[in-house]
Design an enzyme around this catalytic site. Structure first.
Site, short mmCIF file in Angstrom:
data_model
loop_
_atom_site.label_atom_id
_atom_site.label_comp_id
_atom_site.label_asym_id
_atom_site.label_seq_id
_atom_site.Cartn_x
_atom_site.Cartn_y
_atom_site.Cartn_z
N THR A 28 -6.46 9.47 4.98
CA THR A 28 -7.29 8.52 5.73
C THR A 28 -7.32 8.92 7.20
O THR A 28 -6.32 9.42 7.72
CB THR A 28 -6.69 7.11 5.60
OG1 THR A 28 -6.65 6.75 4.22
CG2 THR A 28 -7.51 6.06 6.35
N GLY A 95 0.02 6.40 10.05
CA GLY A 95 -0.25 4.96 9.98
C GLY A 95 -1.04 4.41 11.13
O GLY A 95 -1.26 3.20 11.21
N GLU A 103 -0.80 6.02 1.65
CA GLU A 103 -0.68 7.45 1.96
C GLU A 103 0.66 7.98 1.46
O GLU A 103 0.75 9.06 0.88
CB GLU A 103 -0.80 7.67 3.47
CG GLU A 103 -2.20 7.42 3.99
CD GLU A 103 -2.31 7.45 5.51
OE1 GLU A 103 -3.44 7.59 6.01
OE2 GLU A 103 -1.29 7.33 6.20
#
Ligand code: 5RP
Length: 218
Positions: A28, A95, A103
């Site tokens: 991400t 994060g 993740e």
């Protein structure tokens, strides 16, 4: 080269690690968004992807890439993701985009974790970037007090709810000299889902985009 050009260059380089007919683990973030675009160009060569966030899932599907549930996949050859900081030991802080828990789960399944960064993310010691900690909402204040005892300065990330329905505390002023120990210690606080230190399972390969090209660290 500006930062976006570096992100694009490293995303292109990561395609070399994607195996034919495989299901690819996809992270991400803005660097991974460039990778998803590259993956779209070779989508006929892969079976699909497992995604680490709703945001990446949406982007993958928009490009016509099939997204599998992790529970339906027993192994992944590779997981490609960015990082907020990465050391020469391939330990990371992740994060920044609040996707750390999924993740960490997908990274745990993958045989090889390829971390893709621009060279601004490479650091000698983790901790300048505030450490994200995903917390069950009712435990927020308790966990914050426990993080203070560990020497940190936690800040509630206002207005952010993770894909798992939890909240994020960003911990400032941590000098993370023993990342594996701190990762474990924070994860042992009741109410913590996980924290953004990726040291117990670090990266296997770091691709770092520089002005001179993409460098590989194994
Ligand atoms: C998201 C992450 C990202 O990998 C990290 O924040 C880096 O993102 P970007 O590529 O946008 O700098 O851990 O939770």
């Amino acid at each position: 080269m500006d930062q976006n050009a570096k992100k694009q260059a490293v995303a292109k380089a990561a395609i070399d690690y994607v195996e034919q007919d495989s299901i690819v683990g996809v992270g991400t973030g803005s660097t991974v968004n460039f990778f998803i675009e590259e993956l779209g160009k070779i989508k006929h060569k892969i079976e699909g992807a497992v995604s680490s966030s709703e945001a990446s899932t949406e982007k993958l599907k928009a490009l016509g890439i099939e997204v599998f549930e992790l529970n339906d996949v027993s192994n992944l050859s590779v997981y490609i993701d960015g990082a907020d900081e990465v050391t020469e030991h391939k330990h990371m802080i992740k994060g920044g985009g609040a996707a750390l828990t999924r993740e960490k789960i997908v990274a745990g399944v993958a045989k090889t974790f390829v971390c893709i960064v621009d060279d601004s993310k490479r650091v000698p010691v983790l901790g300048n970037f505030p450490l994200p900690v995903e917390v069950i909402p009712m435990a927020r204040s308790f966990v914050a007090r426990e993080l203070v005892k560990l020497g940190g300065d936690p800040e509630y990330r206002q207005g952010v709810v993770t894909d798992n329905g939890n909240v994020i505390l960003d911990v400032h002023n941590l000098d993370i000299l023993n990342p594996r120990e701190l990762e474990q210690a924070i994860n042992n606080i009741p109410g913590v889902v996980t924290n953004g230190i990726f040291a117990l399972r670090g990266a296997d390969i770091v691709l770092s985009a520089t002005d001179e090209g993409v460098k590989t660290f194994k």
